[in-house]
Design a protein around this motif. Structure first.
Motif, PDB file in Angstrom:
ATOM      1  N   ASP A  28      21.672 -40.501 -29.280  1.00 56.23           N
ATOM      2  CA  ASP A  28      23.101 -40.609 -29.578  1.00 56.23           C
ATOM      3  C   ASP A  28      23.269 -41.698 -30.632  1.00 56.23           C
ATOM      4  O   ASP A  28      22.509 -42.673 -30.656  1.00 56.23           O
ATOM      5  CB  ASP A  28      23.910 -40.982 -28.331  1.00 56.23           C
ATOM      6  CG  ASP A  28      24.170 -39.783 -27.426  1.00 56.23           C
ATOM      7  OD1 ASP A  28      23.830 -38.650 -27.815  1.00 56.23           O
ATOM      8  OD2 ASP A  28      24.718 -39.990 -26.324  1.00 56.23           O
ATOM      9  N   GLU A 180      21.810 -34.762 -25.425  1.00 57.69           N
ATOM     10  CA  GLU A 180      22.567 -35.601 -26.339  1.00 57.69           C
ATOM     11  C   GLU A 180      24.057 -35.362 -26.153  1.00 57.69           C
ATOM     12  O   GLU A 180      24.477 -34.322 -25.636  1.00 57.69           O
ATOM     13  CB  GLU A 180      22.123 -35.311 -27.774  1.00 57.69           C
ATOM     14  CG  GLU A 180      20.661 -35.700 -27.996  1.00 57.69           C
ATOM     15  CD  GLU A 180      20.137 -35.304 -29.376  1.00 57.69           C
ATOM     16  OE1 GLU A 180      20.773 -34.454 -30.031  1.00 57.69           O
ATOM     17  OE2 GLU A 180      19.095 -35.851 -29.776  1.00 57.69           O
ATOM     18  N   GLY A 181      24.852 -36.340 -26.579  1.00 55.68           N
ATOM     19  CA  GLY A 181      26.275 -36.315 -26.288  1.00 55.68           C
ATOM     20  C   GLY A 181      27.014 -35.106 -26.808  1.00 55.68           C
ATOM     21  O   GLY A 181      28.000 -34.669 -26.209  1.00 55.68           O
TER      22      GLY A 181
END
Length: 222
Positions: A28, A180-181
């Motif tokens: 991120d 991941e975000g």
């Protein structure tokens, strides 16, 4: 393993993301101190890479904010500032390591792996669980002495379980450290990855704690 990069140099961020993805890390990114402080306080990360000269909030203040909030994630300061006073200030604020720009990407990856390993209480690089061996410094897995081929997502799940072997890793914590975000993820994707891992290393090695998460155990302990 999941890394938070707080850095405002877009070209450098792109290179770091490429190098870390190549080693199967989830990444991120925050391009300013304000966003970095928020992510570091609200999301789960194994380690953070933090620049000092950031827009909005300085890297030192970001780090102080994380520590004040009780966040113990390992932090590597990455900066072009080479003065001793800046290093002292960084370590006093709670940094775990310090790397000067320019740097070799390979060295950064090795330092991050070492920080994650030590943060999880492992003095030795090699983490052994029955027939499975994880070299936490190189990032490789072996099963019965032979290299184990894993996808990036499989590697992230198994490395998280290996670093915490014998302990239940909560499903939500595992989920946050694997994806991941901005990833679009199906609700059952984690179960699918665990199922693939069980077929590769043996079903008995990954226990399910119903309603909680997963635990990596040696076969004779399962």
């Amino acid at each position: 393993m999941k890394v938070l990069i707080v850095e405002d140099d877009r070209a450098l961020v792109a290179k770091l993301e490429q190098a870390l993805h190549r080693e199967h890390f989830a990444v991120d990114v925050a391009m300013n101190g304000e966003d970095g402080q928020h992510l570091g306080e609200t999301e789960a990360y194994d380690v953070a890479v933090l620049d000092l000269g950031l827009p909005k909030i300085s890297g030192i203040d970001v780090l102080k904010g994380w520590r004040k909030a009780g966040r113990a994630l390992p932090v590597l300061i990455l900066t072009a500032r080479d003065g001793w006073s800046e290093k002292v200030e960084g370590f006093k604020a709670g940094a775990d390591d310090y790397l000067m720009k320019p740097f070799r990407q390979e060295e950064l990856v090795m330092r991050l792996r070492a920080l994650v390993r030590r943060a999880n209480g492992h003095a030795d690089n090699r983490i052994v669980c029955g027939p499975l061996t994880f070299d936490a410094q190189i990032g490789s897995f072996e099963l019965d002495g032979l290299p184990l081929r894993l996808t990036a997502l499989e590697w992230r799940v198994l490395s998280c379980l290996a670093l915490r072997q014998g302990r239940v890793v909560m499903r939500q914590d595992l989920f946050e450290r694997v994806y991941e975000g901005d990833a679009e993820v199906d609700s059952n994707s984690l179960e699918v990855i665990v199922g693939r891992l069980r077929r590769k290393i043996g079903a008995a090695m990954i226990e399910t704690e119903r309603g909680l998460g997963y635990r990596l155990v040696a076969p004779d302990a399962a």
